[in-house]
Design a protein around this motif. Sequence first.
Motif, short mmCIF file in Angstrom:
data_model
loop_
_atom_site.label_atom_id
_atom_site.label_comp_id
_atom_site.label_asym_id
_atom_site.label_seq_id
_atom_site.Cartn_x
_atom_site.Cartn_y
_atom_site.Cartn_z
N THR A 24 0.85 -1.19 0.00
CA THR A 24 0.00 0.00 0.00
C THR A 24 0.89 1.25 0.00
N GLY A 25 0.25 2.41 -0.04
CA GLY A 25 0.98 3.66 -0.08
C GLY A 25 1.24 4.10 -1.51
N TRP A 26 2.07 5.11 -1.67
CA TRP A 26 2.39 5.63 -3.00
C TRP A 26 3.26 4.63 -3.77
N VAL A 27 2.87 4.40 -5.01
CA VAL A 27 3.60 3.52 -5.92
C VAL A 27 4.00 4.35 -7.13
N ALA A 28 5.27 4.30 -7.52
CA ALA A 28 5.77 5.08 -8.65
C ALA A 28 6.20 4.15 -9.78
N VAL A 29 5.83 4.53 -11.01
CA VAL A 29 6.20 3.77 -12.21
C VAL A 29 7.00 4.70 -13.11
N ASP A 30 8.25 4.34 -13.38
CA ASP A 30 9.13 5.17 -14.21
C ASP A 30 8.74 5.04 -15.68
N LEU A 31 8.35 6.15 -16.29
CA LEU A 31 7.92 6.15 -17.68
C LEU A 31 8.98 6.71 -18.63
N ARG A 32 10.09 7.17 -18.09
CA ARG A 32 11.11 7.80 -18.94
C ARG A 32 11.67 6.88 -20.01
N PRO A 33 11.84 5.57 -19.76
CA PRO A 33 12.36 4.71 -20.83
C PRO A 33 11.45 4.63 -22.05
N TYR A 34 10.16 4.97 -21.91
CA TYR A 34 9.21 4.85 -23.01
C TYR A 34 9.10 6.14 -23.84
N ASN A 35 9.61 7.25 -23.31
CA ASN A 35 9.60 8.52 -24.03
C ASN A 35 8.19 8.89 -24.53
N LEU A 36 7.25 8.91 -23.61
CA LEU A 36 5.85 9.15 -23.95
C LEU A 36 5.57 10.66 -24.00
N ARG A 37 5.11 11.12 -25.14
CA ARG A 37 4.84 12.54 -25.35
C ARG A 37 3.35 12.76 -25.58
N VAL A 38 2.79 13.70 -24.84
CA VAL A 38 1.39 14.06 -24.97
C VAL A 38 1.31 15.42 -25.66
N GLU A 39 0.43 15.53 -26.65
CA GLU A 39 0.34 16.76 -27.44
C GLU A 39 -0.35 17.88 -26.66
N LYS A 40 -0.14 19.09 -27.12
CA LYS A 40 -0.77 20.27 -26.53
C LYS A 40 -2.29 20.15 -26.60
N GLN A 41 -2.96 20.46 -25.48
CA GLN A 41 -4.42 20.40 -25.35
C GLN A 41 -4.97 18.97 -25.48
N GLN A 42 -4.11 17.99 -25.31
CA GLN A 42 -4.55 16.60 -25.39
C GLN A 42 -5.32 16.22 -24.13
N LYS A 43 -6.46 15.56 -24.31
CA LYS A 43 -7.20 14.99 -23.19
C LYS A 43 -6.90 13.50 -23.18
#
Length: 287
Positions: free
Chosen positions: A210-229
Amino acid sequence: MYTSKLVLLALCGISNLLWAQVSTVQGRIVNASTGASVPYATVGVPDQSVGTVADAAGRFTLKLASATDRLMVSCVGFEKREVRLVGGQLTGGAQIVLQPVAQALGEVTVRRDKLRPGTIGRRARHDAIIGKNDTDLMGHFITGDDQGWEGGGIYQFGRASYLDTFHVYVGRNPCGMIRFRLNFYAVENGIPTRSLFTNDVQFVLRSQQTGWVAVDLRPYNLRVEKQQKLAATMQWLESAECTAKWPPFVVPASFPSFHQSVIRTKSEDQWQVHGAYPSMYFTIQSE
């Protein structure tokens, strides 16, 4: 007349019994390009809370309580496929082939030198029972048929951003182990639709973690576009030693809220949208 009705009812009962005897579908899901197994692919009946998830070897078993003539098979990074059933059995054999999604050159991005760090999402971790105006809309009662359950939140990005880390607060966890897939969907008319990325991001919770769990996403290089929902969800893939139905698995959420959470029971079930703000957030780098 009564005799005819009784005979008809008896025949219907026999028909239902025969269906029940052939209502277990088994198969193996493989990669069309390599022939290798596709681990943790999802299998579901369209628009119904019926489905399962393949194991690490790509094999699945699905029990059907009522007649259906098709299943949808999908996995991140592959084209979704419809397979037909006749008499409760796969028509094309037990092996289901999925075609990998071709990655466009534009999907490979390079981060700019000057980016602004930030966060998006709910960083509060008040427990669903104790916290003021909190509820457990992100709760899941352990049933033994948990594979495919999915829940998360909808996020609006003002600037083009890279996702560095995903954080989720687990308030309760009665299981020995849970494997999740982190899914990312475009949102249309308030509902999650197509997958935004081809990366299969998975993480595992340890025994009763339990508690805070962190998942490192930097290896995937995920980019979200401007105004993306974007809808980000945790999909239950497998678990072990979930013997207790109470307490349920819970990610706390603030309620009521102008933010939205989304939940569905299985991979092809219809989405439920709630005015709630789950304790999930991203650290990001914005352009």
